[in-house]
Structure formats: C-alpha cells, structure tokens
Scaffold this motif. Structure first.
Motif, PDB file in Angstrom:
ATOM      1  N   ALA A 170       0.833  -1.209   0.000  1.00 38.17           N
ATOM      2  CA  ALA A 170       0.000   0.000   0.000  1.00 38.17           C
ATOM      3  C   ALA A 170       0.865   1.256   0.000  1.00 38.17           C
ATOM      4  O   ALA A 170       0.573   2.244  -0.670  1.00 38.17           O
ATOM      5  N   ARG A 171       1.964   1.208   0.749  1.00 38.23           N
ATOM      6  CA  ARG A 171       2.776   2.420   0.901  1.00 38.23           C
ATOM      7  C   ARG A 171       3.633   2.722  -0.324  1.00 38.23           C
ATOM      8  O   ARG A 171       3.843   3.876  -0.662  1.00 38.23           O
ATOM      9  N   TYR A 172       4.154   1.664  -0.940  1.00 37.32           N
ATOM     10  CA  TYR A 172       5.081   1.898  -2.048  1.00 37.32           C
ATOM     11  C   TYR A 172       4.603   1.362  -3.392  1.00 37.32           C
ATOM     12  O   TYR A 172       5.248   1.577  -4.420  1.00 37.32           O
ATOM     13  N   GLY A 173       3.497   0.621  -3.377  1.00 39.28           N
ATOM     14  CA  GLY A 173       2.996   0.084  -4.651  1.00 39.28           C
ATOM     15  C   GLY A 173       3.842  -1.037  -5.215  1.00 39.28           C
ATOM     16  O   GLY A 173       3.757  -1.361  -6.399  1.00 39.28           O
ATOM     17  N   ILE A 174       4.714  -1.618  -4.385  1.00 39.73           N
ATOM     18  CA  ILE A 174       5.541  -2.722  -4.876  1.00 39.73           C
ATOM     19  C   ILE A 174       5.152  -4.016  -4.158  1.00 39.73           C
ATOM     20  O   ILE A 174       4.497  -3.991  -3.115  1.00 39.73           O
ATOM     21  N   TRP A 196      13.557 -11.452   7.812  1.00 40.23           N
ATOM     22  CA  TRP A 196      14.742 -11.537   8.664  1.00 40.23           C
ATOM     23  C   TRP A 196      15.804 -10.586   8.139  1.00 40.23           C
ATOM     24  O   TRP A 196      15.877 -10.323   6.942  1.00 40.23           O
ATOM     25  N   LEU A 197      16.611 -10.125   9.058  1.00 38.19           N
ATOM     26  CA  LEU A 197      17.765  -9.310   8.673  1.00 38.19           C
ATOM     27  C   LEU A 197      18.638 -10.127   7.711  1.00 38.19           C
ATOM     28  O   LEU A 197      18.949 -11.282   7.984  1.00 38.19           O
ATOM     29  N   GLY A 198      18.997  -9.540   6.559  1.00 39.90           N
ATOM     30  CA  GLY A 198      19.834 -10.244   5.591  1.00 39.90           C
ATOM     31  C   GLY A 198      19.050 -11.032   4.556  1.00 39.90           C
ATOM     32  O   GLY A 198      19.633 -11.547   3.609  1.00 39.90           O
ATOM     33  N   ASP A 199      17.732 -11.144   4.748  1.00 37.36           N
ATOM     34  CA  ASP A 199      16.905 -11.763   3.704  1.00 37.36           C
ATOM     35  C   ASP A 199      17.107 -11.002   2.396  1.00 37.36           C
ATOM     36  O   ASP A 199      17.312  -9.779   2.408  1.00 37.36           O
ATOM     37  N   ILE A 200      17.016 -11.715   1.291  1.00 39.23           N
ATOM     38  CA  ILE A 200      17.019 -11.021   0.010  1.00 39.23           C
ATOM     39  C   ILE A 200      15.592 -11.006  -0.515  1.00 39.23           C
ATOM     40  O   ILE A 200      14.989 -12.052  -0.751  1.00 39.23           O
ATOM     41  N   LEU A 201      15.041  -9.800  -0.612  1.00 45.91           N
ATOM     42  CA  LEU A 201      13.661  -9.649  -1.064  1.00 45.91           C
ATOM     43  C   LEU A 201      13.644  -9.518  -2.578  1.00 45.91           C
ATOM     44  O   LEU A 201      14.374  -8.706  -3.148  1.00 45.91           O
ATOM     45  N   ILE A 202      12.812 -10.323  -3.230  1.00 45.71           N
ATOM     46  CA  ILE A 202      12.650 -10.204  -4.673  1.00 45.71           C
ATOM     47  C   ILE A 202      11.394  -9.366  -4.874  1.00 45.71           C
ATOM     48  O   ILE A 202      10.287  -9.799  -4.562  1.00 45.71           O
ATOM     49  N   VAL A 203      11.600  -8.165  -5.377  1.00 47.32           N
ATOM     50  CA  VAL A 203      10.546  -7.166  -5.398  1.00 47.32           C
ATOM     51  C   VAL A 203      10.190  -6.820  -6.843  1.00 47.32           C
ATOM     52  O   VAL A 203      11.068  -6.685  -7.685  1.00 47.32           O
ATOM     53  N   ILE A 204       8.887  -6.683  -7.114  1.00 46.01           N
ATOM     54  CA  ILE A 204       8.454  -6.305  -8.456  1.00 46.01           C
ATOM     55  C   ILE A 204       7.702  -4.981  -8.378  1.00 46.01           C
ATOM     56  O   ILE A 204       6.989  -4.724  -7.398  1.00 46.01           O
ATOM     57  N   ASP A 209       8.829   3.461  -8.020  1.00 46.93           N
ATOM     58  CA  ASP A 209       8.357   2.992  -6.710  1.00 46.93           C
ATOM     59  C   ASP A 209       9.435   2.193  -5.988  1.00 46.93           C
ATOM     60  O   ASP A 209       9.631   2.343  -4.777  1.00 46.93           O
ATOM     61  N   ILE A 210      10.121   1.343  -6.749  1.00 43.31           N
ATOM     62  CA  ILE A 210      11.203   0.544  -6.155  1.00 43.31           C
ATOM     63  C   ILE A 210      12.280   1.478  -5.619  1.00 43.31           C
ATOM     64  O   ILE A 210      12.777   1.325  -4.511  1.00 43.31           O
ATOM     65  N   GLU A 211      12.618   2.500  -6.400  1.00 43.48           N
ATOM     66  CA  GLU A 211      13.660   3.444  -6.011  1.00 43.48           C
ATOM     67  C   GLU A 211      13.233   4.213  -4.752  1.00 43.48           C
ATOM     68  O   GLU A 211      14.035   4.440  -3.848  1.00 43.48           O
ATOM     69  N   ARG A 212      11.972   4.600  -4.713  1.00 47.63           N
ATOM     70  CA  ARG A 212      11.436   5.319  -3.555  1.00 47.63           C
ATOM     71  C   ARG A 212      11.540   4.441  -2.302  1.00 47.63           C
ATOM     72  O   ARG A 212      11.972   4.888  -1.238  1.00 47.63           O
ATOM     73  N   PHE A 213      11.172   3.188  -2.450  1.00 48.82           N
ATOM     74  CA  PHE A 213      11.255   2.237  -1.344  1.00 48.82           C
ATOM     75  C   PHE A 213      12.703   2.070  -0.885  1.00 48.82           C
ATOM     76  O   PHE A 213      13.028   2.150   0.291  1.00 48.82           O
TER      77      PHE A 213
END
Ligand SMILES: Nc1ncnc2c1ncn2[C@@H]1O[C@H](COP(=O)(O)OP(=O)(O)OP(=O)(O)O)[C@@H](O)[C@H]1O
Ligand SMILES: Nc1ncnc2c1ncn2[C@@H]1O[C@H](COP(=O)(O)OP(=O)(O)OP(=O)(O)O)[C@@H](O)[C@H]1O
Ligand SMILES: [Ca+2]
Ligand SMILES: [Ca+2]
Ligand SMILES: [Ca+2]
Ligand SMILES: [Ca+2]
Lengths: 220, 220
Positions: A170-174, A196-204, A209-213
């Motif tokens: 909702a906040r970033y649209g990603i 978890w700290l160090g998790d790698i998030l695969i974000v679309i 929006d990704i840059e803003r996040f």
C-alpha cells in the motif's frame, strides 16, 4: 522440437555461446577460420569446422540456411562480421544474432538484417554499474522501460517485521514475490511472513516505486 | 549515502560502466593511460585523468583508498590488470571489481584479493545461449542454482484461458508474478485474469518445474 545452431567465431563470446548451447543439449555447428580454435571446440560442439564465413560458397556448402539460428561472434574484424551477416540473410537464415563492437557497427548490422545485435562488453558494463551503484540491489530483471524485478537485501529496519506490518504494497505500490533466505526460497510469501535481517527480497514494481522504497527504507 | 567510484580502463566495458554510473548520479573518477580515451570521458565522468594504474605513486596521489569501489577494466594487458588489482588491495581499497580475460586470469585476480571478477564476453555468452536455446524463454533472473524467474511467451494453448482455469500453480508448482501485455504490466495478476495469446508471463519457481511447464504446455 530441437533447434540447430551455428556459431561463427569462437573467441570468448562465441566460444561461451557454443559451450552453453552444447551443455543445454542443442546441436551446434562451430566455425572459425583459426585452426587452433576449431580444434579446441571439436570436442564441445556437435561439429567444428575450419572455414572463412565471408566466403559464400563455404556457407552454402554446409547448408547454412537449414540452421534455425546463426550467431556471428566475430569481434575485431568489423568488415568480416558485416559481410558474414549480409550473406547469411541473403541465403535466407531466419535468425541471425550478431556481435557489435560499437554503435556504428550495430547500426549497419541492423540495416543489413541482423535480427538481434549483442554488445557483450557494453551490456555487461550496464548490468554491473546498475548492481554496484547501490550495495542493496543485487541483481535485477528489466520487465519494461519502467518496471523491474530487483533483489534487495533487508536491513535492520525491515528485519523482524512482517510484510503486512510494513504495509509495503500500500505504501510503495511494490510487491514482494519471493524471499531468499540462505539457500531457501520462499515463493509468494504470505502477508504474515516475517522478514529476517539479511533476507534477500525479490521485489516487483515500477522503477520509481522501487527506487522510492529503496531510498526511504534501505539507504536513508 | 552517495558512494565514490573509480573506473580504470575506458574500453567498451569500463567505458560502459563509467557512463552508466554517471547516468545514475554517482561520482565517478575515470582513468586511462590513453589520452584520447581520457578526453572522450572528460565530459561524462566527474573527473577524468590520464595515468598509468600500475604506478603505485599515481594511485596514491589521487587518494584511491578513499574510493568505495574501484573497477579494473583493463582487458588485454593481463599483467597490468593483475598489478593494478594488487596495488589497489594493498592500498586498502575495500571493493575491487576486476575484468578477467580467461579462467587463469580470474584465478589470479581472486587470489590477490579482487572482490568480484567479471567476464563480460563469457557471461553474456551464457545469458544469450540460455535465451536462444528456447524461443519461448525471453529473459530470466537466477534466484539460486535451482530457482529462477523467467519470461515465457504464451502460445495458443494458454491464450484464452484464465490462470485458475489452467491450474498452473497446483499442476506445476510455479507462479505467475506478472504479465507483460504490449506496453502494459499486470503485477500479481488475479487467478481470474485471462491470458492472451502473445502475453509474456513472468513466472517464478524451481527450474525443474518451470522446465516441465515449458516442455509440456509450450513446446509440446
Ligand atoms: N571470416 C571469419 N570466418 C570465421 N571465423 C572468423 C572470421 N574472422 C574472425 N573469425 C574468428 O572469430 C573469432 C572471434 O574474433 P575476435 O577478433 O573477436 O576474437 P576474440 O577477441 O578472441 O573474441 P572475443 O572478443 O569474443 O573474446 C576468432 O576466433 C576469429 O578467428
Ligand atoms: N596500465 C594502465 N593504466 C591505465 N589504463 C590502462 C592501462 N592499461 C590499459 N589501460 C586502458 O584500459 C582500457 C581497456 O583495455 P583493453 O585492452 O581491454 O581495451 P578494449 O579492448 O578497447 O576494451 P574492452 O575489451 O573493454 O572493449 C584501454 O582504454 C587502455 O588504454
Ligand atoms: Ca575481442
Ligand atoms: Ca529500467
Ligand atoms: Ca578487449
Ligand atoms: Ca540455474
């Protein structure tokens, strides 16, 4: 249906294509006018032949028009690369991928009918610059000019929170489409999943929006 | 926090990194021992200087250890590439990415402390081979040795069906995370979304599951 490939020019680029296609179980004809290179690939490709690809008779003799895809991986000799591509298209090869050294070379290759032009050094340079410009984005897939899938490392600000708690969508649209945690992959994580700290998030999402996040949550 | 980069060697690879980092708004010092190349990048990089990177005094003078990341993009002169990398690590540069010409060169670079070794021609060759070995997979992102995100073109067998109608998730264990349709992107499509012929499906899953889906539904 299995496809037949021919790779002309067995330098680092053409050699790598030849090797990988062979590993993938494809039929590959490898060709070079340098005997040493031909010998090197004799045990890797289905066939390796010595020949000058700027000689139309040679290409006709091996029945090049029956190949589904020909890769012209001649680098430094721009004239040979252009002439080879021209002959291939005139002989009716359907898919020709050619390597270009520079923008001028690319333009000519496209004009004479190359279907795809590859610029390994330039394109890998762009990928690497994208990756190192931020220590938080590891790799990415460009979906369009404006949308991507990127890998982002979770910092302290994200670790310990659930996806729904962070309200990322909702906040970033990603969207988080997967989480890499050590050697595990969590595909389509539930909103209740804890990061978890160090998790790698695969974000679309949209690049903006990704840059803003990334800027707000990761590098602030 | 903005990072400072230095790119040593302004050939196609180093030049591309320099250009892209600059486009991304990074501070980039560009260095080459060829005056023409330095002039070419004077208007692109934040600073462009003429110098031989195998000369420790030169690197010290420009305060190279204050840079966050140095890219050694010297190609053909393996000795200069190795010596430069060695000096950079001895001077305490934290991140050094170096270009290798072959496996032997790579091994040496890693031994003397290079943090990342890039092989643009080889790695782009692998990417291109992966992409052309199947006409249905356009691009991909490797998540792990066993998981990927791939772009698959929808054929007649998929077009006209809804995602839930095809039961892709249950049958193949893979997920459609987005659909590219012309210039539109549908992120996280609903199960009721209808797939069109020619849609590009962005699919995530285990490589074996993706391959099973591709073989059965797309190329059968
Ligand atoms: N007319 C030709 N016919 C067949 N092969 C050719 C022809 N001209 C060049 N080649 C071959 O193409 C290969 C690639 O040429 P290039 O000059 O780019 O070599 P390279 O620098 O080793 O390659 P790379 O840049 O991919 O590392 C060489 O092995 C060369 O022998
Ligand atoms: N000791 C050195 N100090 C600084 N620059 C160097 C040094 N040695 C080589 N270079 C520069 O590194 C650049 C890349 O070298 P390379 O021989 O790979 O050229 P290239 O083939 O044009 O590059 P690419 O393979 O990336 O297309 C050149 O511009 C060259 O002048
Ligand atoms: Ca070359
Ligand atoms: Ca983009
Ligand atoms: Ca080179
Ligand atoms: Ca894999």
């Amino acid at each position: 249906m299995k496809k037949d490939f021919a790779v002309i020019g067995l330098g680092r680029f053409g050699g790598s294509i030849c090797r990988r296609l062979s590993e993938l179980g494809m039929e590959v004809l490898a060709m070079d006018n340098n005997e040493e290179r031909v010998n090197e690939y004799a045990s890797i490709a289905s066939h390796a032949i010595l020949g000058d690809s700027t000689d139309e008779a040679v290409l006709k003799e091996i029945g090049i028009r029956n190949f589904d895809h020909v890769i012209v991986a001649i680098g430094d000799n721009i004239q040979a690369s252009i002439l080879t591509t021209l002959i291939l298209k005139e002989l009716g090869v359907k898919h020709v991928t050619a390597k270009a050294l520079n923008d001028y070379h690319e333009k000519v290759l496209l004009k004479i009918g190359a279907d795809v032009v590859a610029h390994p050094e330039r394109d890998m340079g762009i990928r690497i610059a994208n990756n190192i410009s931020t220590s938080t984005v590891l790799d990415y897939l460009e979906l369009s000019d404006e949308h991507s899938i990127v890998e982002i490392v979770a910092n302290e600000r994200l670790g310990g929170n659930t996806i729904i708690g962070l309200n990322i969508r909702a906040r970033y649209g990603i969207n988080i489409v997967a989480i890499k945690r050590g050697s595990d992959i969590i595909v389509s994580p539930l909103a209740s999943e804890k990061i978890w700290l160090g998790d790698i998030l695969i974000v679309i999402g949209a690049d903006t929006d990704i840059e803003r996040f990334r800027k707000k949550v990761i590098e602030d």
